[in-house]
Design an enzyme around this catalytic site. Structure first.
Site, PDB file in Angstrom:
ATOM      1  N   ASP A  44      45.949  39.429  44.173  1.00 43.24           N
ATOM      2  CA  ASP A  44      45.979  39.431  42.766  1.00 43.24           C
ATOM      3  C   ASP A  44      47.356  39.581  42.020  1.00 43.24           C
ATOM      4  OD1 ASP A  44      43.083  39.270  42.933  1.00 43.24           O
ATOM      5  OD2 ASP A  44      42.972  41.386  42.995  1.00 43.24           O
ATOM      6  N   GLU A 228      37.548  34.762  35.910  1.00 50.23           N
ATOM      7  CA  GLU A 228      38.085  36.200  35.910  1.00 50.23           C
ATOM      8  C   GLU A 228      39.783  35.860  36.082  1.00 50.23           C
ATOM      9  OE1 GLU A 228      36.862  37.678  39.884  1.00 50.23           O
ATOM     10  OE2 GLU A 228      37.996  36.392  40.906  1.00 50.23           O
TER      11      GLU A 228
END
Length: 566
Positions: A44, A228
């Site tokens: 991420d 997301e």
């Protein structure tokens, strides 16, 4: 000519990938780099630029310190400089309510002399789990957490607009979902002085609106599941919204929308997804690509950082999700990822950014524990409630106190570890430890989360000292097996773990010269996330001591720890 060289490299890649790191000639290194750019568990990624310096943050979940900050000047070479969360006080966790540290995807941004990291702690009991920390130096110290009321779900991001307004973007479960895995992207203005959301919450992308048309072709799970990781950019007067989707495994992907207004309506790029390796073979060198962020260099180039995995030994990813880099051509309305092709794909080798080469000094493979503080590479499981390790008594050795906590529980055990960053590695440590009772154990552990691990530990059994190799695994039921054991007599033991991809060998020595194999060709695939959904982390290897549920005044001394890999 450079493009021709790239094609040659891609053609011979299958021959080269028998090694975890592709060896390029000195001339090749001037023009190309290899993925991942940050190895070991670093998923991420989020990135920002300040002048000629680049800063990047990744997820850490239940490991502490949390949110590592990396620094680069060429986007290829990265140096760990600190952590966003490195003090127990920062998150204000309420242990009586079961609060834990579980840090999901963060975003790092810079504006007018201040760095911002916005993040989610899903381990916080309170529903308002999204928080902001700030710093004037990215290496720290970072502020205490400012929790944001009324900010649901995960993956928050900040966008600083030209007019001085700041916007929060995140995802949320749909109030009336059209399909099970629907997650909407929402946006709201935020006051960075009070960290209060102001104005109205606006759903800017609702995947339910696209569902009916896609379900007929069977693509809804590829394009719509789990929206997301949203990030907002502004270019040529338009707002762009970058989103990851498809889950975090084989179907992970990145898509983009744009709008003339910050709150939309947002129009999707008809070439979405703009980045994914989901249609590659599972034997591909890079897979699970997604959760991206973009940055513009001082030379006007655009680049994307995103996570990816390196499966090996089958569908197994012991290293977890790592940070990759891919070029972006944004000369038109929409960004084109990997414009030299294959378009939209993340490859093991890409052409380097147009930036001066800036490697960092290589770190020593051995930590002699001769500093006042632990090095930045070392991590704990969960937040330490007390100091149970010491570097000053005796000098030049790391002392770890035995405590009741056990490493296969969701607690803070006496474990100090670092990321496995290579498919092939050797880890060695010198330990001094005399168990006094049979519940006392110390040694070396390699572990994935708290469930699956190998323990190479010294313990007491029937009044004699033994070195044991223990395999722990949790699939449906907990399995704990003593794979091998042997009696030892010396106070000091040298412990060694070696991995040749998925084959592990465990050895020991009582004098540091003559080595004996305790067990070889052990199956390392139990350390992969392929064995269970939701295992977002990677493998850690380090030192461990426990008294297995009982109080103890004993301790283990570690003279040094050495890790090397390729």
């Amino acid at each position: 000519m450079k493009h021709y060289n790239l094609l040659i490299l891609l053609f011979i890649l299958p021959i080269l990938t028998c090694h975890s790191q592709i060896e390029l000639s000195k001339k090749g290194q001037e023009y190309y780099y290899s993925n991942p750019i940050i190895t070991g568990m670093n998923p991420d990624p989020s990135i920002c630029r300040v002048g000629e310096d680049y800063y990047l943050v990744t997820s850490t979940f239940g490991f502490y310190p949390g949110l590592p900050i990396y620094h680069s000047r060429d986007l290829v070479h990265w140096k760990l400089i600190g952590y966003g969360i490195d003090r127990p006080s920062q998150l204000n966790l309420n242990e009586s309510e079961g609060d834990k540290i579980n840090l999901y995807a963060a975003t790092i941004r810079y504006n007018k002399g201040v760095f911002y990291i916005i993040n989610t702690n899903t381990g916080r009991h309170n529903e308002d789990r999204n928080f902001v920390i700030t710093a004037t130096n990215p290496a720290g110290p970072w502020s205490e957490a400012h929790y944001i009321e009324g900010a649901p779900r995960i993956d928050p991001s900040l966008f600083f607009d030209d007019d001085g307004k700041v916007y929060y973007t995140g995802n949320d479960t749909a109030a009336n979902p059209v399909f099970e895995k629907q997650r909407n992207i929402w946006m709201q203005e935020i006051d960075i002085n009070t960290w209060k959301l102001v104005g109205n919450k606006v759903i800017v992308v609702d995947p339910g609106n696209y569902y009916k048309g896609l379900v007929l072709s069977g693509k809804e799970n590829l394009l719509l599941d789990f929206f997301e990781g949203p990030h907002v950019y502004k270019k040529d007067g338009k707002y762009y919204l970058l989103i990851s989707h498809g889950g975090t495994f084989w179907e992970h992907a990145v898509s983009i929308w744009n709008s003339d207004s910050i709150f939309g309506p947002y129009v999707l790029d008809n070439k979405n997804p703009i980045a994914t390796n989901r249609d590659f073979s599972h034997n591909s060198y890079i897979h699970h690509t997604g959760h991206a962020d973009m940055v513009e260099t001082q030379n006007g180039e655009w680049w994307m950082v995103l996570l990816g995995t390196r499966p090996y030994g089958g569908d197994f990813t012991n290293l977890g999700r790592e940070t990759c880099l891919v070029p972006v051509d944004w000369s038109g309305e929409w960004p084109v990822v990997n414009p030299l092709g294959p378009v939209g794909r993340i490859m093991p080798i890409h052409h380097r950014p147009n930036l001066p080469n800036h490697p960092w000094e290589e770190k020593d493979i051995r930590d002699n524990f001769d500093t006042k503080k632990l090095g930045l590479d070392w991590n704990f499981m969960q937040t330490p409630k007390e100091v149970w390790w010491h570097l000053d008594a005796p000098s030049g050795k790391l002392k770890i106190n035995l405590r009741p906590e056990i490493i296969d529980k969701n607690v803070n055990p006496s474990f100090i570890g670092q990321r496995q960053a290579h498919k092939n590695f050797t880890a060695i440590t010198k330990m001094e430890f005399i168990p006094k009772v049979e519940n006392e154990t110390a040694g070396m552990v390699i572990t994935r989360d708290v469930s699956n691990q190998f323990q190479l530990v010294k313990t007491l059994k029937n009044g004699a000292e033994y070195l044991q190799l223990i395999r722990k695994e949790v699939v449906n039921d907990k399995i704990e097996l003593i794979i091998a054991e042997t009696q030892v007599s010396s106070k000091a033991l040298y412990l060694k773990m070696e991995a040749l991809e998925q084959l592990f060998t465990f050895s020991f020595s009582e004098d540091g010269k003559n080595w004996k194999i305790l067990a070889k060709d052990q199956d390392g695939r139990l350390l992969s996330n392929a064995l269970g959904i939701g295992r977002f982390t990677g493998t850690f290897i380090g030192m461990y001591a426990t008294s297995k549920g009982k109080e103890s005044s004993n301790s283990a001394l570690f003279d040094w720890f050495e890790y090397s890999g390729f």
